[in-house]
Design an enzyme around this catalytic site. Sequence first.
Site, PDB file in Angstrom:
ATOM      1  N   ASP A  60       0.823  -1.210   0.000  1.00  0.00           N
ATOM      2  CA  ASP A  60       0.000   0.000   0.000  1.00  0.00           C
ATOM      3  C   ASP A  60       0.861   1.266   0.000  1.00  0.00           C
ATOM      4  OD1 ASP A  60       0.911  -0.381   2.588  1.00  0.00           O
ATOM      5  OD2 ASP A  60      -1.056  -0.632   3.478  1.00  0.00           O
ATOM      6  N   GLU A  78      -9.713  -1.621   5.013  1.00  0.00           N
ATOM      7  CA  GLU A  78     -10.368  -1.318   6.281  1.00  0.00           C
ATOM      8  C   GLU A  78     -11.627  -2.169   6.434  1.00  0.00           C
ATOM      9  OE1 GLU A  78      -9.569   1.091   8.496  1.00  0.00           O
ATOM     10  OE2 GLU A  78      -8.214   2.423   7.413  1.00  0.00           O
ATOM     11  N   ASN A 124      -8.013  -2.693  14.221  1.00  0.00           N
ATOM     12  CA  ASN A 124      -9.404  -2.976  13.815  1.00  0.00           C
ATOM     13  C   ASN A 124      -9.484  -4.117  12.789  1.00  0.00           C
ATOM     14  OD1 ASN A 124      -8.365  -1.765  11.550  1.00  0.00           O
ATOM     15  ND2 ASN A 124      -9.911  -0.156  11.393  1.00  0.00           N
ATOM     16  N   HIS A 149      -7.624  -4.395   9.979  1.00  0.00           N
ATOM     17  CA  HIS A 149      -7.350  -4.065   8.565  1.00  0.00           C
ATOM     18  C   HIS A 149      -6.024  -4.673   8.105  1.00  0.00           C
ATOM     19  CE1 HIS A 149      -5.195  -0.315  10.097  1.00  0.00           C
ATOM     20  NE2 HIS A 149      -4.353  -0.701   9.155  1.00  0.00           N
TER      21      HIS A 149
HETATM   22  C1  GLP Z   1      -0.897   0.573   8.393  1.00  0.00           C
HETATM   23  C2  GLP Z   1      -0.357  -0.172   7.186  1.00  0.00           C
HETATM   24  C3  GLP Z   1      -0.567  -1.666   7.338  1.00  0.00           C
HETATM   25  C4  GLP Z   1      -0.004  -2.113   8.680  1.00  0.00           C
HETATM   26  C5  GLP Z   1      -0.764  -1.446   9.800  1.00  0.00           C
HETATM   27  C6  GLP Z   1      -0.272  -1.814  11.193  1.00  0.00           C
HETATM   28  O1  GLP Z   1      -2.246   0.810   8.260  1.00  0.00           O
HETATM   29  N1  GLP Z   1      -0.967   0.281   5.979  1.00  0.00           N
HETATM   30  O2  GLP Z   1       0.022  -2.345   6.249  1.00  0.00           O
HETATM   31  O3  GLP Z   1      -0.086  -3.504   8.803  1.00  0.00           O
HETATM   32  O4  GLP Z   1      -0.655  -0.046   9.650  1.00  0.00           O
HETATM   33  O5  GLP Z   1       0.822  -1.050  11.568  1.00  0.00           O
HETATM   34  P1  GLP Z   1       1.733  -1.286  12.814  1.00  0.00           P
HETATM   35  O6  GLP Z   1       2.617  -2.439  12.486  1.00  0.00           O
HETATM   36  O7  GLP Z   1       2.523  -0.014  12.964  1.00  0.00           O
HETATM   37  O8  GLP Z   1       0.870  -1.576  13.977  1.00  0.00           O
END
Ligand code: GLP
Length: 226
Positions: free
Chosen positions: A67, A142, A135, A137
Amino acid sequence: MKILIVDNYKTMSEVASDIIIKDINRKPRINICFATGKTPIGMYKNIVKAYRKNKVNFSKVVGFDLDEFYPISRGDKKSYFNYMHKNLFNKVNIKKENINLLNGEAEDWKKECLNYERKIRKNPIDLQILGVGVNGHIGFNEPGSSMKSKTRLVKLTHLKGNGLTLGVSNIMQAKKLILLASGKKKSKAIHGLVKGKISSNCPVSFLRKHKNLIVIVDKNAARLIR
Ligand code: GLP
């Protein structure tokens, strides 16, 4: 689904980097789709250490990512372009022409998404790395994202602005998935993945249908599934 419950973040990162390094050594011309976020940072550090000790070679690796924010310039510190270069690509011998990232600078996001899907169709993902949001995602899919969703522009609810993301259907097509989660705040999402109802309310739950999924979680993230 294979679930590995480990003591802490450090071990989670080690187990994940070991799997990735082995996979690259087994298939040097591997297509890997990388993830961003805080969770995989320790894993990337281990991979870079291994590269410096000649234990892994990225000369044939083809890299993708899940992404990107949209619109965003590549030079922006918040961009995932910057994240991937800073944490991995600038530190290993991956070839520039083998790096394929969703382009947050694209003028036409629809075209960009179609092009990206075309590239992935030509170079099917062997290994997909994933984190998960609190949540549930995955990428920027989402709650509300369907199992059939494709690469597209989405409005971000947990952050301000928009993002481009591979859809759930693209993620499901990868041959192998590795999902990492650490900390109590991820325990609900991990429960959703392992035991909850499979539904778009919790997009990570769709991954339970994948035939080759490895979940690597620390004790805190696993507290609701033990
Ligand atoms: C963002 C990214 C995701 C990632 C998520 C969790 O939304 N787009 O790909 O998995 O955050 O992030 P973190 O590892 O910082 O908790």
